[in-house]
Scaffold this active site. Structure first.
Site, mmCIF file in Angstrom:
data_model
loop_
_atom_site.group_PDB
_atom_site.id
_atom_site.type_symbol
_atom_site.label_atom_id
_atom_site.label_comp_id
_atom_site.label_asym_id
_atom_site.label_seq_id
_atom_site.Cartn_x
_atom_site.Cartn_y
_atom_site.Cartn_z
ATOM 1 N N CYS A 80 0.645 -5.694 -5.578
ATOM 2 C CA CYS A 80 -0.312 -5.744 -6.681
ATOM 3 C C CYS A 80 -0.119 -7.055 -7.440
ATOM 4 C CB CYS A 80 -0.082 -4.557 -7.611
ATOM 5 S SG CYS A 80 -1.121 -4.579 -9.097
ATOM 6 N N CYS A 83 1.301 -6.123 -11.149
ATOM 7 C CA CYS A 83 2.667 -5.649 -11.449
ATOM 8 C C CYS A 83 3.648 -5.858 -10.305
ATOM 9 C CB CYS A 83 2.635 -4.184 -11.851
ATOM 10 S SG CYS A 83 2.255 -3.056 -10.491
ATOM 11 N N CYS A 128 -3.813 0.499 -8.168
ATOM 12 C CA CYS A 128 -2.354 0.496 -8.154
ATOM 13 C C CYS A 128 -1.870 1.705 -8.949
ATOM 14 C CB CYS A 128 -1.832 -0.800 -8.766
ATOM 15 S SG CYS A 128 -0.039 -0.831 -8.992
ATOM 16 N N CYS A 131 0.239 0.304 -12.333
ATOM 17 C CA CYS A 131 -0.385 -0.352 -13.493
ATOM 18 C C CYS A 131 -1.871 -0.012 -13.639
ATOM 19 C CB CYS A 131 -0.190 -1.867 -13.432
ATOM 20 S SG CYS A 131 -1.195 -2.713 -12.192
ATOM 21 N N CYS A 151 -10.518 -1.449 1.755
ATOM 22 C CA CYS A 151 -11.198 -2.738 1.612
ATOM 23 C C CYS A 151 -10.800 -3.307 0.245
ATOM 24 C CB CYS A 151 -12.697 -2.515 1.718
ATOM 25 S SG CYS A 151 -13.658 -4.019 1.852
#
Length: 167
Positions: A80, A83, A128, A131, A151
């Site tokens: 991510c 984070c 995510c 976060c 995707c």
């Protein structure tokens, strides 16, 4: 005659109300959700580029074929960009032909999903789990073994090569 007009007007109003509820979604606002990592809007804006902020925090989408991660074929992990939580292994990446980095399976306990009813359609949004950053969408037209296509917007991801010297 008045009864028929009243009936059609009432039916049209109810249809319009139902359409607005469906298009607007009935999910609670993202602000009501709680995540392990929470920052103020100012903190996110200071950390992310404007483009990353639009995607991760405002659920935007990058233009297809623009992400350098689309052509990333080294062994490693996609994390991510908000984070740095590891999200996908390069072993699950595939060329979907859609213009966005695609994966058939996330790492365990990395990606969460919710229903997305924007743009008059129902999709599965991926974010995510730590976060809450918007990553992209999940579709059921991917390869085996899962049949799923995650995707992802490349700007929502950061690539960490397995061997940093293999550039």
């Amino acid at each position: 005659m008045i009864d028929r007009r009243l009936m059609f007007t009432t039916a049209a109003g109810l249809f319009g109300f139902a359409a607005l509820r469906w298009l607007g979604g009935s999910e609670p606002a993202r602000a009501a959700e709680k995540f392990e990592i929470e920052k103020t809007e100012a903190e996110w804006r200071a950390q992310l580029t404007p483009e990353q902020y639009e995607i991760l925090r405002q659920e935007g989408t990058e233009r297809p074929w623009t992400s350098p991660l689309l052509k990333e074929h080294r062994k490693g992990t996609f994390a991510c960009a908000g984070c740095d939580l590891p999200l996908f292994s390069s072993d699950t990446k595939f060329d979907s032909g859609t213009g966005w980095p695609s994966f058939f399976k996330p790492l365990d306990n990395a990606v969460a999903t919710r229903q997305d009813k924007t743009y008059g359609m129902v999709r599965t949004e991926a974010h995510c789990r730590r976060c809450g950053g918007h990553l992209g969408h999940v579709f059921d037209d991917g390869p085996k073994p899962t049949g799923l296509r995650y995707c992802m917007d490349g700007l929502s991801l950061a690539f960490h090569p397995a061997n940093p010297s293999s550039t």
